[in-house]
Design an enzyme around this catalytic site. Structure first.
Site, short mmCIF file in Angstrom:
data_model
loop_
_atom_site.label_atom_id
_atom_site.label_comp_id
_atom_site.label_asym_id
_atom_site.label_seq_id
_atom_site.Cartn_x
_atom_site.Cartn_y
_atom_site.Cartn_z
N PRO A 1 11.22 3.24 -3.80
CA PRO A 1 11.73 3.28 -5.17
C PRO A 1 12.90 2.32 -5.40
O PRO A 1 13.28 2.05 -6.53
CB PRO A 1 12.16 4.74 -5.38
N GLU B 1 13.47 10.49 3.54
CA GLU B 1 14.61 9.95 2.80
C GLU B 1 14.62 8.44 2.81
O GLU B 1 15.38 7.80 2.11
CB GLU B 1 15.93 10.48 3.36
N ARG C 1 -7.95 -7.28 -7.01
CA ARG C 1 -8.80 -7.61 -8.16
C ARG C 1 -8.48 -8.98 -8.75
O ARG C 1 -9.25 -9.53 -9.52
CB ARG C 1 -8.75 -6.51 -9.23
N ASP D 1 -6.94 -9.22 -19.31
CA ASP D 1 -6.26 -7.98 -18.93
C ASP D 1 -5.00 -7.77 -19.75
O ASP D 1 -4.38 -8.73 -20.20
CB ASP D 1 -5.79 -8.04 -17.47
N1 ADE Z 1 7.96 5.48 -2.51
C1 ADE Z 1 8.49 6.51 -3.18
N2 ADE Z 1 8.58 6.26 -4.49
C2 ADE Z 1 8.08 5.00 -4.67
C3 ADE Z 1 7.91 4.14 -5.79
N3 ADE Z 1 8.28 4.53 -7.02
N4 ADE Z 1 7.38 2.93 -5.59
C4 ADE Z 1 7.05 2.53 -4.35
N5 ADE Z 1 7.18 3.29 -3.25
C5 ADE Z 1 7.70 4.51 -3.40
#
Ligand code: ADE
Length: 239
Positions: free
Chosen positions: A94, A122, A160, A175
């Site tokens: 994230p 974590e 793709r 697209d």
């Molecule tokens: N791992 C946990 N959340 C994620 C996300 N939003 N994008 C990529 N990998 C992740």
């Protein structure tokens, strides 16, 4: 293109790459996808892939060593500067750079070997990021329980776009996002369904008018659902 996925849950991927465009691309030899169990690279007798965080706190952190060994096995080196041209090591997290159509296109155009590392818990020992990873990628501003679904999303978005993956009957040119707008609405037979009619313009065979209508609809949909796509870098309207 070769894609290697590193995960502690290889079974998670099951048949996910065995349908539709990805399956066809695999069968045509356009892409080879292999999923690897990080645990196989763990060296201690308990095959540990995670450990408690230095400094304390909740959760577990994925250990550096099994991931370094896996990368050395798959790429031949853990020296990022010595990776062969076209090699990318992607950490799904994230904290990564947001995945966009432009990012997928860049991978499809430039990469020949992609190793995806699926983080869990974590996080992953930061030395993996500092030393091995060429691209840290996030698929959106939410936290998944692991990088596995993200690796599937990134793989699909890239494969793709590989030349010839879509086949001749379709194209990625229309697209959503390919021109900065969302895609326009589509209809198929019957022309009237439960009293709901297909817009007349699509039935009259006037291709210039149809193109104009599609562009207008794409703009309307973008204004409604993604007004941010219409803002320039400094917030001004571009279209
Ligand atoms: N791992 C946990 N959340 C994620 C996300 N939003 N994008 C990529 N990998 C992740």
């Amino acid at each position: 293109m070769k894609i290697d996925v590193l995960t502690i849950f290889p079974e998670f991927f099951g048949q996910v790459f065995d349908f539709g465009i990805i399956r066809r691309a695999k069968l045509a030899g356009i892409v080879e996808i292999n999923v690897h169990d990080i645990r196989e690279y763990a060296t201690d007798k308990h095959k540990m892939t995670d450990d408690r965080p230095f400094g304390g706190g909740d959760g577990m952190v994925m250990k550096a060593e099994p991931i370094f060994l896996a990368i050395e096995h798959l790429i031949g080196t853990s020296d990022r500067a010595a990776y062969p041209t076209g090699t990318r090591v992607v950490l799904l997290s994230p904290q990564g750079r947001p995945l966009k159509q432009t990012v997928a296109k860049e991978f499809a155009d430039d990469a020949t070997h992609i190793v995806m590392i699926c983080g869990r818990y974590e996080g992953v020992d930061e030395r993996v990021n500092e030393t091995l990873v060429t691209d840290e990628i996030s698929i959106g501003d939410y936290v998944l329980s692991g990088g596995e679904p993200a690796a599937i999303v990134v793989t699909d978005a890239i494969v793709r776009l590989l030349p010839e993956a879509l086949g001749s009957e379709t194209s990625a040119e229309n697209d959503s996002f390919s021109d900065g707008l969302l895609d326009c609405p589509h209809y198929t037979r019957p022309a009237e369904f439960r009293g709901m009619k297909v817009p007349d313009v699509l039935l009259n065979g006037n291709h210039a008018e149809i193109e104009k209508w599609r562009r207008e609809m794409a703009l309307l949909k973008t204004k409604k659902n993604r007004p941010d796509l219409l803002e320039g870098e400094n917030g001004e309207r571009e279209r």
